[in-house]
Design a protein around this motif. Structure first.
Motif, PDB file in Angstrom:
ATOM      1  N   ARG A 288       0.813  -1.219   0.000  1.00  0.00           N
ATOM      2  CA  ARG A 288       0.000   0.000   0.000  1.00  0.00           C
ATOM      3  C   ARG A 288       0.846   1.268   0.000  1.00  0.00           C
ATOM      4  O   ARG A 288       0.313   2.364  -0.127  1.00  0.00           O
ATOM      5  CB  ARG A 288      -0.894   0.023   1.242  1.00  0.00           C
ATOM      6  N   HIS A 289       2.149   1.135   0.218  1.00  0.00           N
ATOM      7  CA  HIS A 289       3.035   2.287   0.361  1.00  0.00           C
ATOM      8  C   HIS A 289       2.559   3.191   1.506  1.00  0.00           C
ATOM      9  O   HIS A 289       2.565   4.417   1.391  1.00  0.00           O
ATOM     10  CB  HIS A 289       3.102   3.102  -0.946  1.00  0.00           C
ATOM     11  N   SER A 290       2.156   2.567   2.617  1.00  0.00           N
ATOM     12  CA  SER A 290       1.588   3.333   3.723  1.00  0.00           C
ATOM     13  C   SER A 290       2.573   3.638   4.838  1.00  0.00           C
ATOM     14  O   SER A 290       2.224   4.337   5.788  1.00  0.00           O
ATOM     15  CB  SER A 290       0.388   2.573   4.321  1.00  0.00           C
ATOM     16  N   LEU A 291       3.807   3.108   4.764  1.00  0.00           N
ATOM     17  CA  LEU A 291       4.783   3.392   5.809  1.00  0.00           C
ATOM     18  C   LEU A 291       5.053   4.896   5.858  1.00  0.00           C
ATOM     19  O   LEU A 291       5.327   5.522   4.832  1.00  0.00           O
ATOM     20  CB  LEU A 291       6.082   2.626   5.570  1.00  0.00           C
ATOM     21  N   VAL A 292       4.977   5.455   7.034  1.00  0.00           N
ATOM     22  CA  VAL A 292       5.097   6.906   7.200  1.00  0.00           C
ATOM     23  C   VAL A 292       6.564   7.278   7.431  1.00  0.00           C
ATOM     24  O   VAL A 292       7.201   6.753   8.351  1.00  0.00           O
ATOM     25  CB  VAL A 292       4.240   7.385   8.397  1.00  0.00           C
ATOM     26  N   PRO A 293       7.114   8.181   6.634  1.00  0.00           N
ATOM     27  CA  PRO A 293       8.502   8.625   6.866  1.00  0.00           C
ATOM     28  C   PRO A 293       8.555   9.615   8.023  1.00  0.00           C
ATOM     29  O   PRO A 293       7.531  10.154   8.448  1.00  0.00           O
ATOM     30  CB  PRO A 293       8.866   9.304   5.539  1.00  0.00           C
ATOM     31  N   PRO A 294       9.738   9.898   8.562  1.00  0.00           N
ATOM     32  CA  PRO A 294       9.861  10.909   9.617  1.00  0.00           C
ATOM     33  C   PRO A 294       9.376  12.266   9.114  1.00  0.00           C
ATOM     34  O   PRO A 294       9.357  12.533   7.908  1.00  0.00           O
ATOM     35  CB  PRO A 294      11.366  10.926   9.911  1.00  0.00           C
ATOM     36  N   PHE A 295       9.011  13.125  10.049  1.00  0.00           N
ATOM     37  CA  PHE A 295       8.386  14.396   9.669  1.00  0.00           C
ATOM     38  C   PHE A 295       9.295  15.242   8.784  1.00  0.00           C
ATOM     39  O   PHE A 295       8.812  15.981   7.928  1.00  0.00           O
ATOM     40  CB  PHE A 295       7.971  15.194  10.916  1.00  0.00           C
ATOM     41  N   TRP A 296      10.631  15.126   8.960  1.00  0.00           N
ATOM     42  CA  TRP A 296      11.530  15.980   8.183  1.00  0.00           C
ATOM     43  C   TRP A 296      11.656  15.499   6.735  1.00  0.00           C
ATOM     44  O   TRP A 296      12.220  16.212   5.905  1.00  0.00           O
ATOM     45  CB  TRP A 296      12.908  16.036   8.841  1.00  0.00           C
ATOM     46  N   ARG A 297      11.112  14.307   6.417  1.00  0.00           N
ATOM     47  CA  ARG A 297      11.146  13.825   5.052  1.00  0.00           C
ATOM     48  C   ARG A 297       9.790  13.937   4.367  1.00  0.00           C
ATOM     49  O   ARG A 297       9.634  13.543   3.226  1.00  0.00           O
ATOM     50  CB  ARG A 297      11.607  12.366   5.021  1.00  0.00           C
ATOM     51  N   ARG A 298       8.809  14.480   5.090  1.00  0.00           N
ATOM     52  CA  ARG A 298       7.475  14.630   4.507  1.00  0.00           C
ATOM     53  C   ARG A 298       7.289  16.061   4.017  1.00  0.00           C
ATOM     54  O   ARG A 298       7.782  17.008   4.582  1.00  0.00           O
ATOM     55  CB  ARG A 298       6.390  14.315   5.539  1.00  0.00           C
ATOM     56  N   ARG A 299       6.501  16.183   2.964  1.00  0.00           N
ATOM     57  CA  ARG A 299       6.175  17.521   2.479  1.00  0.00           C
ATOM     58  C   ARG A 299       5.119  18.128   3.369  1.00  0.00           C
ATOM     59  O   ARG A 299       4.161  17.432   3.758  1.00  0.00           O
ATOM     60  CB  ARG A 299       5.666  17.435   1.032  1.00  0.00           C
TER      61      ARG A 299
END
Length: 299
Positions: A288-299
Motif C-alpha cells: 500500500r506504500h503506507s509506511l510513514v517517513p519521519p516528519f523531516w522527510r514529509r512535504r
C-alpha cells in the motif's frame, strides 16, 4: 510520497509556535497524556482504597479495582487527548468499527490456539485434566478486557500513533515494541528473553496491526482474546501470572520451546507464528506504500 493522510492527526501549522511545541507536538501530547493518566490513576487508587476499607480482598474486588485505577483512567485520558488536545473525533475507536472487536477476538483466539496446537504436536503441551469450576470472570475482566483496552491505548493509541507522526513508522514500531516488551519485565518469572520475545511477537504484531487497519478496537479484541485463551482456556500462565484454566495443563521440554514458568509467550513457537503474522502485515503496508517517513522527510 506524502504519507501523512494515513495519520490520524498531524501537528497543525497555524497555531502560534509556543502552542505547536507545548501542546500540539508529538512529545508534548505524550507528556500531556502520561501526566493526566498518572493523576487520574493515583486519584482513582486513593478513592478505591478509601471505599474498600474493611472489605475482604477477593479476585473479583481485585479485578474491579484494576478496571477502576487503570482502564477507566486510560479511556478518559485518551478521550481528553483526542477530543480536547487534538480536537478530533477518535476514528480509531468509532462506533461504526465495533465489528472490529469481534474480528480481533476471533483472530486472537485462533492465533493462540495455533500456538498451543503446535506445542501439542511437538510434545510440549499436555492436558492433564479439566476444571469446569475455574474462576473465569476475574481473568476476563483483568487479563482480557482490562489489559486489552488499557495496554492498547497506552502502547498503540498513544505511543505508537504519536511517535509514528513524528519519527515515522519504523521508529514507532521499534520504540513501542521495546516499551511494551520491557513493561512486562517485572512480571513473575520474567527474563531478558521473555521481555524480548513479547517485544518482538506482540509489540511488533500489534503495532503493525494498528498501522495496517488504523483500528484500536481490532487490536484490543486480539489482545483480550490472546490473554483469555492463554490463561482461562488453556491453563497457561499469562506473562508469568498464574492461570486458573478450564484445561489443566503442563508443558515440558526446554524453556525455549515451552516458555518455562513465564508461559507460552516466551516460547519460540509463539515468537515464530507472530513474526509470520507481522511479516504478512508488513507486506500489506509495503504494497500500500503506507509506511510513514519521519516528519523531516514529509512535504
Amino acid at each position: 510520497m506524502n504519507a501523512t493522510p494515513t495519520l490520524a492527526y498531524v501537528t497543525p501549522a497555524t497555531p502560534p509556535a509556543w502552542k505547536r511545541w507545548l501542546v500540539c507536538s508529538p512529545l508534548a501530547r505524550i507528556v500531556i497524556f502520561m501526566a493526566l493518566f498518572l493523576v487520574l490513576n493515583r486519584s482513582a487508587a486513593a478513592l478505591v482504597h478509601l471505599l474498600m476499607q474493611g472489605m475482604a480482598k477477593t479476585p473479583m474486588t481485585s479485578a474491579l479495582t484494576y478496571l477502576a485505577v487503570a482502564m477507566l483512567p486510560a479511556i478518559v485520558t485518551y478521550l481528553f487527548l483526542t477530543l480536547v488536545v487534538e480536537r478530533r473525533k477518535p476514528a480509531e475507536l468509532a462506533l461504526r468499527r465495533w465489528p472490529d472487536v469481534f474480528r480481533g477476538l476471533l483472530a486472537g483466539g485462533l492465533l493462540f490456539s495455533t500456538v498451543v496446537g503446535v506445542l501439542w504436536l511437538l510434545g510440549s503441551y499436555h492436558v492433564v485434566g479439566f476444571n469446569p469450576h475455574a474462576d473465569w470472570l476475574p481473568p476476563l475482566l483483568v487479563a482480557g478486557i482490562g489489559a486489552g483496552i488499557t495496554e492498547e491505548i497506552l502502547f498503540r493509541g498513544v505511543l505508537f500513533r504519536v511517535v509514528e507522526e513524528g519519527l515515522g513508522t519504523w521508529a514507532a514500531l521499534l520504540i513501542s515494541a521495546l516499551f511494551f516488551g520491557f513493561a512486562h519485565a517485572a512480571n513473575p518469572g520474567a527474563t531478558v528473553w521473555s521481555s524480548t520475545a513479547i517485544a518482538i511477537e506482540a509489540g511488533l504484531l500489534f503495532g503493525l496491526l494498528y498501522h495496517a487497519t488504523r483500528s484500536l478496537l481490532l487490536c484490543m479484541g486480539l489482545h483480550a482474546a490472546w490473554n483469555f485463551c492463554q490463561g482461562t482456556v488453556y491453563g497457561i500462565p499469562v506473562s508469568g501470572l498464574k492461570a486458573d484454566g478450564w484445561l489443566v495443563s503442563t508443558r515440558t521440554g526446554p524453556d525455549w520451546l515451552s516458555g518455562g514458568v513465564f508461559g507460552a509467550e516466551a516460547s519460540v513457537v509463539a515468537l515464530t507464528l507472530c513474526l509470520l503474522c507481522s511479516a504478512a502485515l508488513l507486506a500489506v503496508a509495503l504494497r500500500r506504500h503506507s509506511l510513514v517517513p519521519p516528519f523531516w522527510r514529509r512535504r
